[in-house]
Enzyme design. Structure first.
Site, mmCIF file in Angstrom:
data_model
loop_
_atom_site.group_PDB
_atom_site.id
_atom_site.type_symbol
_atom_site.label_atom_id
_atom_site.label_comp_id
_atom_site.label_asym_id
_atom_site.label_seq_id
_atom_site.Cartn_x
_atom_site.Cartn_y
_atom_site.Cartn_z
ATOM 1 N N LYS A 22 -62.424 -48.889 81.510
ATOM 2 C CA LYS A 22 -61.386 -49.460 82.394
ATOM 3 C C LYS A 22 -61.934 -50.671 83.140
ATOM 4 C CE LYS A 22 -60.588 -47.544 86.626
ATOM 5 N NZ LYS A 22 -60.651 -48.495 87.755
ATOM 6 N N ASN A 23 -63.111 -50.485 83.754
ATOM 7 C CA ASN A 23 -63.604 -51.539 84.644
ATOM 8 C C ASN A 23 -64.202 -52.726 83.892
ATOM 9 O OD1 ASN A 23 -62.653 -50.093 86.752
ATOM 10 N ND2 ASN A 23 -64.653 -49.348 87.461
ATOM 11 N N ARG A 93 -55.848 -52.873 93.460
ATOM 12 C CA ARG A 93 -56.555 -53.948 94.147
ATOM 13 C C ARG A 93 -57.448 -54.761 93.204
ATOM 14 N NH1 ARG A 93 -60.952 -54.283 95.778
ATOM 15 N NH2 ARG A 93 -60.610 -55.196 97.810
ATOM 16 N N CYS A 117 -57.979 -49.034 100.793
ATOM 17 C CA CYS A 117 -57.471 -47.929 99.985
ATOM 18 C C CYS A 117 -58.180 -46.661 100.411
ATOM 19 C CB CYS A 117 -57.671 -48.207 98.496
ATOM 20 S SG CYS A 117 -59.386 -48.221 98.009
ATOM 21 N N ARG A 122 -62.634 -52.343 101.790
ATOM 22 C CA ARG A 122 -62.700 -53.172 100.599
ATOM 23 C C ARG A 122 -62.370 -54.658 100.839
ATOM 24 N NH1 ARG A 122 -61.055 -49.805 95.467
ATOM 25 N NH2 ARG A 122 -62.732 -51.101 94.652
ATOM 26 N N ASP A 309 -68.972 -44.371 91.443
ATOM 27 C CA ASP A 309 -67.811 -43.833 90.735
ATOM 28 C C ASP A 309 -68.070 -42.446 90.132
ATOM 29 O OD1 ASP A 309 -66.372 -46.045 91.399
ATOM 30 O OD2 ASP A 309 -66.604 -47.058 89.480
ATOM 31 N N ARG A 401 -54.691 -43.248 86.507
ATOM 32 C CA ARG A 401 -55.110 -44.645 86.679
ATOM 33 C C ARG A 401 -56.346 -44.945 85.842
ATOM 34 N NH1 ARG A 401 -56.039 -46.627 92.517
ATOM 35 N NH2 ARG A 401 -56.565 -48.365 91.186
HETATM 36 N N1 EPU Z 1 -67.839 -55.993 99.457
HETATM 37 C C1 EPU Z 1 -67.913 -56.878 100.503
HETATM 38 N N2 EPU Z 1 -67.295 -58.090 100.350
HETATM 39 C C2 EPU Z 1 -66.628 -58.447 99.230
HETATM 40 C C3 EPU Z 1 -66.578 -57.533 98.158
HETATM 41 C C4 EPU Z 1 -67.192 -56.301 98.307
HETATM 42 O O1 EPU Z 1 -68.524 -56.597 101.527
HETATM 43 O O2 EPU Z 1 -66.100 -59.563 99.162
HETATM 44 C C5 EPU Z 1 -68.485 -54.673 99.577
HETATM 45 C C6 EPU Z 1 -67.533 -53.503 99.376
HETATM 46 O O3 EPU Z 1 -66.838 -53.172 100.555
HETATM 47 C C7 EPU Z 1 -68.464 -52.413 98.902
HETATM 48 C C8 EPU Z 1 -69.486 -53.183 98.063
HETATM 49 O O4 EPU Z 1 -69.398 -54.540 98.503
HETATM 50 O O5 EPU Z 1 -69.115 -51.854 100.006
HETATM 51 C C9 EPU Z 1 -69.271 -53.109 96.573
HETATM 52 O O6 EPU Z 1 -67.909 -53.397 96.250
HETATM 53 P P1 EPU Z 1 -67.510 -54.135 94.908
HETATM 54 O O7 EPU Z 1 -66.950 -55.478 95.238
HETATM 55 O O8 EPU Z 1 -68.654 -54.099 93.953
HETATM 56 O O9 EPU Z 1 -66.318 -53.227 94.376
HETATM 57 P P2 EPU Z 1 -65.140 -53.715 93.446
HETATM 58 O O10 EPU Z 1 -65.613 -54.824 92.606
HETATM 59 O O11 EPU Z 1 -63.917 -53.930 94.267
HETATM 60 C C10 EPU Z 1 -65.657 -52.204 91.381
HETATM 61 C C11 EPU Z 1 -64.972 -51.112 90.623
HETATM 62 C C12 EPU Z 1 -64.932 -49.855 91.466
HETATM 63 C C13 EPU Z 1 -66.365 -49.458 91.806
HETATM 64 C C14 EPU Z 1 -67.071 -50.623 92.528
HETATM 65 C C15 EPU Z 1 -68.529 -50.350 92.811
HETATM 66 C C16 EPU Z 1 -63.413 -52.251 89.173
HETATM 67 C C17 EPU Z 1 -62.013 -52.536 88.807
HETATM 68 N N3 EPU Z 1 -63.619 -51.524 90.267
HETATM 69 O O12 EPU Z 1 -64.877 -52.430 92.562
HETATM 70 O O13 EPU Z 1 -64.346 -48.840 90.652
HETATM 71 O O14 EPU Z 1 -66.369 -48.325 92.643
HETATM 72 O O15 EPU Z 1 -66.985 -51.813 91.705
HETATM 73 O O16 EPU Z 1 -69.218 -50.085 91.636
HETATM 74 O O17 EPU Z 1 -64.327 -52.655 88.482
HETATM 75 C C18 EPU Z 1 -63.111 -46.903 90.169
HETATM 76 O O18 EPU Z 1 -63.135 -47.217 88.965
HETATM 77 O O19 EPU Z 1 -62.734 -45.767 90.562
HETATM 78 C C19 EPU Z 1 -63.539 -47.872 91.184
HETATM 79 C C20 EPU Z 1 -63.200 -47.781 92.467
#
Ligand code: EPU
Length: 422
Positions: A22-23, A93, A117, A122, A309, A401
């Site tokens: 998915k990711n 998101r 969420c 986030r 995850d 999802r």
């Molecule tokens: N963060 C910031 N600033 C930003 C972006 C992120 O401070 O601009 C922080 C976040 O709050 C968090 C950390 O950095 O503490 C990591 O967040 P990240 O941006 O890596 O998360 P994401 O890219 O929004 C993806 C996956 C998530 C997974 C996370 C961490 C996808 C679609 N989603 O989210 O997957 O938990 O990376 O590995 O790729 C899931 O599949 O259930 C899921 C939530």
């Protein structure tokens, strides 16, 4: 609304095939925006998040068709509405990952600011910082991020680390935008997750010039244009990890097909410490447990550390360990909605800030429970397989999802999960 009725405890045996990731699929679908023409993707899983992403791309002007299995064709010849609407972004998101490619392709993008969420706030400040470094002008208006680069983007050295380490989708956004920027971009503290490596490999297949793939330093030499993608996404390491826990929590043996152990070393190491056997086998592995569940301490970290995850699923497993475990959530400190629900099933979990102390119990007992987010719901399914009695899980749409009809994968190997529409 669908619910699951899960009879337990059961044993599992046989083989399960892991779907495409998915990711990895979501940012790769977004990457097709970068090239006018028809992209052809394979192993895209059938999930509601993928449907939401398809709708999002459709509203931009893309034409999407699904073939057999995981085939998907995305025709991005015309992008005439570079807007990610609130109505879609609020449902998923990860929609934010169209921001970078839209900006690079159209010189302008409007994407609704994602809210928080069930797993936390986030923020997207690092996405914005990275795109600004490439020369984009960005402001917020009526809840929308408006990004403009009328004269194109320009390569730059960018440090992308934040208080919780790297960002997965932030790296994806800046990486995609940088492929069409003038000159060279260096992303330092880039996310090293296999899904980002897969995206980078797909972009290179489209004609991008990215090196350092899989490392925290990505180097991108901008190119004039990209061609449409032909790409097969990697297997879903989180779905695979969930099935591994299914075998472990039911004291069973399962064979996983289409599973890359190479992407899962922290997970496999943790399973072995718990007393689970994981052996490579063909294009996958065999997972089994005979002895007791040994307690372990887990700290979630960016890749190659233990993935957030899989935190909830492992907490379900450790609930049945012979002793106390400590689980520390370092990526999303509030990702703990499953704690109270697992306690309703007679687990003994105590949360102290981002730390959960898991005191092992002899057995879990079925209860009606509520799915709150994707991975928390998966943990409840796993607990339901091992618990005595009938577990009823409400709000199953959270599971849909990110898991392709989980009951249709687990029932043929011995689970007793029924989906009911109530
Ligand atoms: N963060 C910031 N600033 C930003 C972006 C992120 O401070 O601009 C922080 C976040 O709050 C968090 C950390 O950095 O503490 C990591 O967040 P990240 O941006 O890596 O998360 P994401 O890219 O929004 C993806 C996956 C998530 C997974 C996370 C961490 C996808 C679609 N989603 O989210 O997957 O938990 O990376 O590995 O790729 C899931 O599949 O259930 C899921 C939530």
């Amino acid at each position: 609304m669908d619910i699951f009725r899960i009879e337990g405890p059961i044993g599992l045996s046989g083989s399960v095939c892991v779907s495409g990731s998915k990711n990895a699929s979501l940012p790769i679908m977004a990457a097709t925006i970068l090239a006018a023409g028809k992209s052809s993707l394979k192993a895209i899983p059938h999930l509601s998040d993928i449907s939401v992403c398809s709708e999002l791309l459709g509203r931009l002007g893309c034409k999407l068709t699904r073939g057999p299995d995981g085939d998907m064709c995305i025709d991005a010849t015309v992008i005439d509405n570079p807007v990610g609407e609130y109505e879609i972004v609020r449902r998923m998101r990860a929609s934010i990952c169209i921001l970078g490619p839209l900006l690079a392709r159209c010189g302008r993008a409007e994407v609704s600011m994602p809210g928080g969420c069930a797993i936390g706030d986030r923020p997207v400040n690092l996405h914005v910082k990275g795109l600004q470094a490439l020369g984009a002008q960005i402001h917020l208006k009526n809840g929308y991020i408006i990004a403009e680069a009328p004269n194109g983007l320009k390569g730059k050295d960018i440090f992308m680390g934040g208080p919780f380490g790297s960002t997965v989708l932030g790296t994806a956004n800046v990486l995609m935008a940088a492929t069409l920027a003038k000159g060279r971009t260096v992303i330092e503290s880039a996310a090293c997750e296999p899904e980002i490596a897969d995206l980078a490999n797909c972009l290179n297949e489209m004609g991008a010039r990215i090196t350092g793939i899989g490392s925290p330093r990505l180097i991108i030499e901008g190119v004039e244009q990209l061609r449409p993608a032909r790409f097969t996404v990697i297997p879903d390491r989180i779905e695979a990890g969930t099935f591994m826990v299914a075998a472990a929590i039911t004291s069973s043996e399962l064979r996983l097909r289409n599973c890359r152990l190479d992407d899962m070393m922290a997970v496999v190491d943790t399973l072995r410490n718990i007393g689970v056997t994981v052996d490579a086998d063909g294009d996958g592995c065999v997972v089994s447990r005979q002895g007791p569940i040994r307690p372990v301490d887990i700290t979630t970290q960016p890749y190659p550390g233990f993935p957030t995850d899989l935190q909830a699923q492992f907490m379900a497993l450790l609930s049945l360990a012979e002793g106390n475990s400590v689980v520390i959530e370092k990526i999303f400190p509030d990702r703990s909605m499953h704690v109270a629900e697992l306690n309703r099933m007679a687990a003994n979990l105590r949360k102290e800030g981002p730390t959960v102390i898991v005191a092992g119990v002899k057995k879990l007992i079925a209860a009606p429970v509520m799915a709150s987010d994707l991975r928390a719901s998966a943990a409840l399914v796993l607990a339901g397989l091992a618990a005595e009695g009938t577990t009823i899980i409400d709000r199953v749409y959270h599971i849909d999802r990110g898991y392709e009809r989980i009951e249709e994968k687990l029932n043929p190997v011995g689970a007793k999960i029924t989906r009911e529409n109530v």
